[in-house]
Each structure stands twice: as C-alpha cells, then as structure tokens.
Design an enzyme around this catalytic site. Structure first.
Site, PDB file in Angstrom:
ATOM      1  N   GLU A 442       0.761  -1.259  -0.095  1.00 59.81           N
ATOM      2  CA  GLU A 442       0.095   0.116   0.134  1.00 59.81           C
ATOM      3  C   GLU A 442       0.876   1.159  -0.004  1.00 59.81           C
ATOM      4  O   GLU A 442       0.426   2.382   0.708  1.00 59.81           O
ATOM      5  CB  GLU A 442      -1.061  -0.166   1.275  1.00 59.81           C
ATOM      6  CG  GLU A 442      -1.990  -1.223   1.050  1.00 59.81           C
ATOM      7  CD  GLU A 442      -2.756  -1.432  -0.072  1.00 59.81           C
ATOM      8  OE1 GLU A 442      -2.978  -0.274  -0.839  1.00 59.81           O
ATOM      9  OE2 GLU A 442      -3.169  -2.519  -0.299  1.00 59.81           O
ATOM     10  N   GLY A 443       1.968   1.190  -0.462  1.00 60.17           N
ATOM     11  CA  GLY A 443       2.928   2.451  -0.753  1.00 60.17           C
ATOM     12  C   GLY A 443       3.931   2.218   0.158  1.00 60.17           C
ATOM     13  O   GLY A 443       3.809   2.361   1.462  1.00 60.17           O
TER      14      GLY A 443
END
Length: 601
Positions: A442-443
C-alpha cells in the site's frame, strides 16, 4: 478480561477520555448509540477475535494456502471465523441501519476491528479488503453495479480485492499495461497480468469482485489514462444468480515471509480473450476513484502494524513479569532468589520503548478514525472539508510511522524473550515476520515520504499543515497549565519550530524547480514529521493522564495514568530530541545519497 489482544483499559482511555467517543452520539447519524452500545460491540469483537481468529493464527502461518487444481486451498478454520465476523455485523459496522448495518462511527468500527487485526492479521485481511471494495462501489458505481455486486458483498456472499500491481511496473502505476477493449454490449474485455493481489483467490465466498486498474485504447499516457473496472471471478446474471467462470486465472501463489494465511496471488486476465469487466465511473478517472480504497487500505495497514506491535508488546510484557532470571547489578549473593527480568533496567527500557511506540501509534490510528467520522458528520461543509484535509495530510503518517516503529517494537519483543524469542515456539517471531510487510505494501516508505513532502504539506496553500500546527500549539497551551508537563512540552515545541522552518525551506526548493534535490531526503522528513505527530499525540495523552490522576485515589487507576505519563516522558525526552540530527541533514541539503553513483557501489 484478557489482555492478549490489546489493553481494554487503554482502549477505554482512548475512546472515552482522549477522543470523547460519546460526543459523537450527539450527532444525528449516531443518535441511537451510547456508551453501552459501543461497549457491547467491542465486547462482541473481542469474544469472536479470541475464540475464532486467534486460535488459528499460528496454524495458518504454518499451513499457508496451497495451489491445487487452479485454485487456492486454505485451512478450514478461516471460513467460520469470517462467517462469524460477518454475522455479528462487523463487515457492515458503519453502514446504514436500512442496509443491515450497525451505523457505528468509524472510530468504533476501527476499535472493534483492531481486535481482529491483533488476533490474526492474515484472516482479518480478507474482510478489510472486502469492506474497501464495498465502499468503492458504493461511492462510484452505477445503480446496476451496486445491485449486482455491492449488495452481495453487504450480504456476505461476495468478497473483494484490489488489483493494481503488475510484474514490470511494481509501484509505478503510470506504467501499467493491462488493457480494456470496449465491447458492443457496453462491457469491456480485460487483458493483462496483476501480482501481489491479496485475497485474489480463495474458496470461501461465492464470488470475488476484483477492482482492476486498466487502460482504454484511447487512454492518455501516465496516471491520467487509468480507468477502474469491476471484474468478477464468476459472471453475475441480471437476476443476481452466478453464471460461468469469468476469464480470470489464478497463475500462482506467492510465498511470503509473513501474512502467510492471506493468499497473495498472480492473476491473469483474459488469457482466452473473454475476461469481462465493467467500467466504474468515467473513463480515465480510475486512479482518483481507487485512491479512496487505497487511502482506506493505508490507514488499515497502519492499524494492522499497530496491532501486531501491540500483540508483541503485551506478550513480552507478560513474559518479562513471569520469567525469573539473574539479579540486580548490586546483588552479589548467588544464593539469593532470582528476580523477574522486568526488574532489570534494560528490559524496562525495551518495554517502555514498545509502550511508547504502540500506544502512541494506537492513539493516532484512532484519532484518524474519528477524523473520518468528522468528514461525514460535522455540521457544516467547511468543517467537514477541514477534517478531510487534515486526514489527507496525516494518512502517510498513519500508514508509515507504525509500519516502521511498531515493527521496531516487535524486534524489541523478540529481544526481551532472548533465545526463546527467536524460536517458532513463541509467537513474537511471527508478529515480526507478519509486520515486516507493512512498510512495503500500500505504498512503501519512500512513496509515502514523496507524497507527504512533495504534495500533502503544500496542498491548498498548506491549509492542512496550518491546521495541524494550530492543533499542536493548542495542545501545548493546555499542557502549560500543568507544571509537571513542562519537560515534555518544551522538546515538542522546539521540534515543531525547527520543522516549520525546514518545511518552508524545502518547499521553496521545490517551487524553484529543485525537485530532485528537495525530495532526495524525504524519508528523513517523513520520520521527523511522524515523530512530531506522535509527540503531539503523547502530549495529549499526558494531559488526560494528569486529569485522571487528579480525580482518582484508586491504586490501579493511578498506576495506569502514571504509566501513561512515563511513556509520554520517554517519547518526548528520549525520542523527539533525536530528530534534530535529521533536521540538520535536511537543513544542509545533504546530497550524500543523491550524489552516490551506480559505479561506486
């Protein structure tokens, strides 16, 4: 009451003293609730987490999903746990009563879900992703899409995933190659490959709704050419019944260091040219839609990291209290009784560090959840916008800071257990392995740091940053009324002042075109910004702890509040001052890393 998942007393402190959850019941949406209904939901969550999620946490780690005859096979305990989660209402905790939901504030939903994340992050991830897909379709899907795909999710029949990453592109979404060709009936034919799709295949739900990023034939280059599609595992007929299998193939499973109970899949779309997808919203606007789910997932990842850190902290705390070993440095008599290792100063240091990290991050995660409620239920549009701006600014911190520092807490838990901590006979090594994913998915930290410094702090003329600084200043003003908090308040004030100056200087570099140079050390900026935010949240907790001490003579309660003050003292006087070295590097525009060349390695 069990303290293996999270401290019930600390949760009550957060909800009813620091964040004033009961004030939310004064808002029309939550008027049917009170502390009694909130506590009932929490009690139910704790019970299901303890009885159905926690018992198979180790088993799902040791017996990860298997690829059999083109599908994924899971251990049998996962399905009844997820069914109980849904039947108790937690999948739809925040949804309207009319939709079969509990209409709980997001704050309470997150507090409930934290128990499942602590008990079993792998099994709970299926529900987290499904909730995100439901919210995405509800926000941007057509009425027909809601009827065909959202309602079965709400009913617990369908699960969901997000399919973004591709083998050649990784985090660089602008370079995705998955294509969507228009079809005569208004649908699209999807062709491409996606990897690291959590929950991308499982035998539990009747269907899986994949939210897929792809590009249309006329798509402009880069992220402005990305569209969003619903791609079901099985076709869904107009009457809601399931049709034949869609052209979505499970190409294989990834075998991860942690989170082993969650299927991590490689999916092929359209190997036979017949993968049907449905455009969500407008063409080329897919990434802006997906950011809703991505931001929800980022906060979910942060909370997951917190709860893994929390579980490790509580286990190592219990171990330290019950493990006799050694004597104090001045204890010279070898025939004297050994002491519990919690009596050793260095073990207390490691426990206090964990407490500061996990309880500071837990406060921030719940604060963000309450901000989410504010974005929907504050009285005026201006107030709701301000809450959204602040939540947007804090999201990279909520995701990344716990992913780094609650992982460090897990490392310290292993250290406290010594040789036992390094073995699979004890759970702390699994908590560490599970948590190691959170700085990546998620980043990554690098992506979050670029987002924070390169975009978030300067958005809307820095409106959110100004709002945050105002909140921190107000907190410091309130803390100044307690003389005992002066040594805690002053380091935060000094850090904030210097961070403001560094921020203005770096933004000046970015505005003058020195983008690569200005962002070269953004990871350091993310760390300092995160420490500033956590320092603020600890000072808030310290204020409420002082107030709690003033109104109680109960020894157990006094011990709780004194523990809060000691953890705040640790973070603000041990951790916060160390940020000044990082700020000095940022001030100097140090180019050590940027200037390093490939050939020099």
């Amino acid at each position: 009451m069990s303290e293996t998942l999270l401290s019930a007393r600390n949760l009550a402190f957060e909800l009813y003293e620091v964040l004033d959850a009961e004030a939310l019941t004064q808002r029309p949406r939550f008027a049917d609730h009170n502390r009694e209904t909130f506590d009932a939901a929490i009690s139910t969550a704790r019970g299901i987490a303890e009885q159905l999620f926690a018992p198979h946490n180790r088993k799902s780690d040791e017996h990860e999903p298997q690829y059999v005859d083109g599908g994924a096979v899971l251990i049998p305990e996962v399905e009844p746990a997820l069914r109980a989660f849904h039947e108790a209402g937690f999948l739809n905790a925040t949804r309207d009563f009319e939709q079969g939901g509990m209409q709980l504030p997001n704050l309470l939903s997150q507090a409930c879900f934290a128990h499942f994340q602590s008990a079993n992050c792998a099994t709970s991830s299926y529900s987290m992703l499904t909730m995100g897909v439901a919210n995405l379709i509800e926000a941007f899907g057509s009425d027909e899409q809601k009827e065909r795909f959202l309602q079965p999710i709400i009913d617990g029949r369908f699960f969901g995933t997000m399919a973004l990453t591709e083998p050649h592109a990784g985090s660089s979404l602008s370079d995705i190659r998955t294509r969507a060709e228009p079809h005569a009936d208004g649908s699209y034919r999807i062709k491409g490959n996606k990897i690291f799709i959590s929950g991308g295949d499982q035998p539990i739900s009747e269907n899986i709704v994949h939210m897929v990023l792809a590009k249309l034939p006329d798509a402009p280059p880069g992220v402005k050419g990305i569209s969003l599609f619903i791609v079901p595992k099985f076709h869904v007929d107009a009457d809601g019944s399931l049709g034949p299998r869609n052209d979505v193939t499970l190409a294989g499973l990834f075998h991860k260091m942690g989170w082993r109970g969650t299927t991590s899949t490689a999916l092929n779309f359209g190997d036979n040219g017949e993968c049907v997808g449905y455009l969500v919203g407008k063409p080329h606007a897919g990434l802006s839609y997906m950011f809703q789910m991505m931001n929800e997932a980022r906060i979910g990842v942060g909370m997951g990291a917190i709860m893994l850190g929390y579980a490790g902290y509580l286990y190592s705390l219990d171990y330290a209290r019950n493990r006799p070993q050694g004597r104090q440095p001045d204890g010279k008599d070898p025939s004297s009784a050994q002491i519990s290792i919690i009596e050793h100063a260095d073990v207390r240091r490691m426990l206090l560090t964990q407490k500061a990290y996990v309880e500071g991050a837990f406060d921030l995660g719940l604060y963000a959840a309450r901000l989410f409620d504010d974005t929907h239920t504050l009285e005026t549009a201006e107030e709701r916008t301000q809450a959204l701006e602040l939540l947007d600014l804090l999201t990279p911190i909520v995701k990344s800071w716990p992913s780094e520092f609650c992982l460090k807490a897990n490392e310290l838990a292993i250290q406290i257990l010594g040789g036992h901590g390094y073995t699979r006979e004890y759970p702390v090594e699994q908590y560490y392995r599970d948590n190691r994913l959170n700085p990546i998915h998620e980043g990554t930290h690098g992506i979050q740091s670029l987002d924070l410094l390169g975009r978030k702090v300067s958005q809307n003329g820095g409106a959110a940053l100004k709002q945050l600084l105002k909140l921190i200043n107000a907190c410091c003003q309130r803390a100044s009324q307690h003389e005992s908090l002066t040594p805690l308040r002053q380091p935060l004030e000094q850090l904030v002042a210097r961070l403001q100056a560094v921020t203005l200087a770096l933004l000046g570099d970015l505005m003058s075109g020195k983008v690569n140079q200005g962002l070269a050390n953004s990871a350091l900026y993310l760390k300092v910004f995160g420490h500033t935010v956590i320092g603020w949240r600890w000072l808030e907790q310290a204020i409420y702890a002082e107030q709690g001490l003033a109104r109680t003579d109960n020894a157990e309660e006094q011990a709780f509040y004194l523990g809060k003050l000691q953890a705040a003292r640790y973070f603000l006087t041990w951790e916060v001052p160390g940020c000044h070295h990082d700020l000095a590097v940022l001030e100097a525009r140090d180019d050590t890393c940027l200037g390093m060349q490939d050939g020099w390695f």
